[in-house]
Design an enzyme around this catalytic site. Sequence first.
Site, PDB file in Angstrom:
ATOM      1  N   TYR A  57     -51.285 -65.623  24.727  1.00  0.00           N
ATOM      2  CA  TYR A  57     -51.741 -66.329  23.528  1.00  0.00           C
ATOM      3  C   TYR A  57     -51.000 -67.655  23.389  1.00  0.00           C
ATOM      4  O   TYR A  57     -50.737 -68.316  24.385  1.00  0.00           O
ATOM      5  CB  TYR A  57     -51.560 -65.456  22.261  1.00  0.00           C
ATOM      6  CG  TYR A  57     -52.222 -64.107  22.364  1.00  0.00           C
ATOM      7  CD1 TYR A  57     -53.591 -63.988  22.597  1.00  0.00           C
ATOM      8  CD2 TYR A  57     -51.496 -62.936  22.244  1.00  0.00           C
ATOM      9  CE1 TYR A  57     -54.200 -62.753  22.685  1.00  0.00           C
ATOM     10  CE2 TYR A  57     -52.094 -61.689  22.327  1.00  0.00           C
ATOM     11  CZ  TYR A  57     -53.442 -61.605  22.545  1.00  0.00           C
ATOM     12  OH  TYR A  57     -54.038 -60.384  22.641  1.00  0.00           O
ATOM     13  N   TYR A 100     -68.413 -56.287  26.259  1.00  0.00           N
ATOM     14  CA  TYR A 100     -67.071 -56.805  25.979  1.00  0.00           C
ATOM     15  C   TYR A 100     -66.276 -55.832  25.088  1.00  0.00           C
ATOM     16  O   TYR A 100     -65.110 -55.552  25.357  1.00  0.00           O
ATOM     17  CB  TYR A 100     -67.177 -58.200  25.335  1.00  0.00           C
ATOM     18  CG  TYR A 100     -65.871 -58.688  24.769  1.00  0.00           C
ATOM     19  CD1 TYR A 100     -64.868 -59.179  25.602  1.00  0.00           C
ATOM     20  CD2 TYR A 100     -65.620 -58.613  23.396  1.00  0.00           C
ATOM     21  CE1 TYR A 100     -63.652 -59.592  25.084  1.00  0.00           C
ATOM     22  CE2 TYR A 100     -64.408 -59.025  22.868  1.00  0.00           C
ATOM     23  CZ  TYR A 100     -63.432 -59.509  23.711  1.00  0.00           C
ATOM     24  OH  TYR A 100     -62.218 -59.899  23.194  1.00  0.00           O
ATOM     25  N   SER A 127     -57.054 -56.791  25.114  1.00  0.00           N
ATOM     26  CA  SER A 127     -57.157 -58.029  25.902  1.00  0.00           C
ATOM     27  C   SER A 127     -56.540 -57.933  27.281  1.00  0.00           C
ATOM     28  O   SER A 127     -56.719 -58.855  28.084  1.00  0.00           O
ATOM     29  CB  SER A 127     -56.523 -59.192  25.141  1.00  0.00           C
ATOM     30  OG  SER A 127     -57.430 -59.620  24.162  1.00  0.00           O
ATOM     31  N   VAL A 172     -53.911 -56.782  21.733  1.00  0.00           N
ATOM     32  CA  VAL A 172     -53.575 -56.453  20.345  1.00  0.00           C
ATOM     33  C   VAL A 172     -53.127 -55.014  20.119  1.00  0.00           C
ATOM     34  O   VAL A 172     -52.588 -54.696  19.061  1.00  0.00           O
ATOM     35  CB  VAL A 172     -54.738 -56.735  19.351  1.00  0.00           C
ATOM     36  CG1 VAL A 172     -54.876 -58.198  19.048  1.00  0.00           C
ATOM     37  CG2 VAL A 172     -56.032 -56.139  19.829  1.00  0.00           C
ATOM     38  N   LYS A 231     -58.923 -58.453  30.006  1.00  0.00           N
ATOM     39  CA  LYS A 231     -59.455 -59.781  30.356  1.00  0.00           C
ATOM     40  C   LYS A 231     -59.116 -60.197  31.790  1.00  0.00           C
ATOM     41  O   LYS A 231     -60.003 -60.587  32.543  1.00  0.00           O
ATOM     42  CB  LYS A 231     -59.031 -60.831  29.328  1.00  0.00           C
ATOM     43  CG  LYS A 231     -59.694 -60.627  27.946  1.00  0.00           C
ATOM     44  CD  LYS A 231     -59.225 -61.642  26.928  1.00  0.00           C
ATOM     45  CE  LYS A 231     -60.047 -61.669  25.660  1.00  0.00           C
ATOM     46  NZ  LYS A 231     -59.685 -60.680  24.656  1.00  0.00           N
TER      47      LYS A 231
HETATM   48  N1  GLN Z   1     -60.834 -56.444  20.644  1.00  0.00           N
HETATM   49  C1  GLN Z   1     -60.078 -57.603  20.326  1.00  0.00           C
HETATM   50  C2  GLN Z   1     -61.006 -58.744  19.956  1.00  0.00           C
HETATM   51  O1  GLN Z   1     -61.962 -58.986  20.638  1.00  0.00           O
HETATM   52  C3  GLN Z   1     -59.240 -57.946  21.492  1.00  0.00           C
HETATM   53  C4  GLN Z   1     -58.389 -59.095  21.226  1.00  0.00           C
HETATM   54  C5  GLN Z   1     -57.031 -59.007  21.813  1.00  0.00           C
HETATM   55  O2  GLN Z   1     -56.523 -58.008  22.338  1.00  0.00           O
HETATM   56  N2  GLN Z   1     -56.381 -60.108  21.658  1.00  0.00           N
HETATM   57  O3  GLN Z   1     -60.798 -59.424  18.964  1.00  0.00           O
END
Ligand code: GLN
Length: 315
Positions: free
Chosen positions: A248, A196, A68, A266, A71
């Site tokens: 988050y 993505y 993430s 994550v 993002k």
């Molecule tokens: N690949 C993870 C997902 O799309 C990324 C989520 C994350 O890092 N929070 O669920």
Amino acid sequence: FVIPEFRSFCDDIDKIYHQCKNNQNGQTTQYIPQLANKNPKFWAVSMCTVDGQRYSVGDVKESFTIQSCSKPLTYAIACAENGPEKMHQYIGFEPSGRFFNELCLDYKNKPHNPMINSGAILTAALIKPTLSAADRFDYILEMYKRLAGSEYLGFNNSVFLSEKECADRNFALAYFMRENKCFPPGTKLQETLEFYFQLCSLEITAESGAVMAATLANGGINPLTGDPVLTCEAVRNTLTLMHSCGMYNYSGQFAFKVGLPAKSGVSGCILLVVPNTVGFCLWSPPLDANGNSVRGVEFCSELVNLFKFHHFDNL
Ligand code: GLN
């Protein structure tokens, strides 16, 4: 130099690093085996100032997927490409207060913000939509390389394949958004999702991640190469949303306690930006209940205890 007594600053970073190293809490993410099996002992801190001073400690040459933390970078690139008005026709500005992958939209039927999965899938749809999948991937790779000043950037195909394999929720999100007419006309759903997943599967090291964070800290100009990768406006928008939505469901508390724009993923990475000063990349796989790296979050709070980096410290 922006940090004049750099040596003693690095000594303090070292101390915080070693203090956080003792923290054994948290658990690696379990949703895909490639991430679940990462050694929980890995812990890396790397930084790069806006005038190019570097310091790194720990497992800083070890590669990990960006997850993430892609993002904000993808959002910044999309913002520079499309301008904020077009971006926010499709995506909101508000923290969702829900899980990052929760099946929900805001009251205007848009994803709440670009730092959660729904918003990031939409952001992916807004990157060079007329290009073929291959050209799009090349384009984003090139942009990420420029952000990192050509330092390590890889692609982890096994993570990509398991992302795709374990993606029921992301597919559900995408179909739910299509049902609600969230996407720009002509969006190819499958292709957008794969894009993505590819973005989540890009690999960095703490060192290359720190250069990316430093490029954000420096208003979009890579401090090592002088390359104007992003517009100031795109970076300003990105840092604002990282500040309010990057951690988050800990984002509010993080803004309160740390007061800096950051984004976690994550895999246990955190990009932390001290605007006009320094970019950090922190990485350690064990996550807390919010999904943030335990050692990474501890590092951030210790950092602002020691240095007046909190946005409102200069009152
Ligand atoms: N690949 C993870 C997902 O799309 C990324 C989520 C994350 O890092 N929070 O669920």
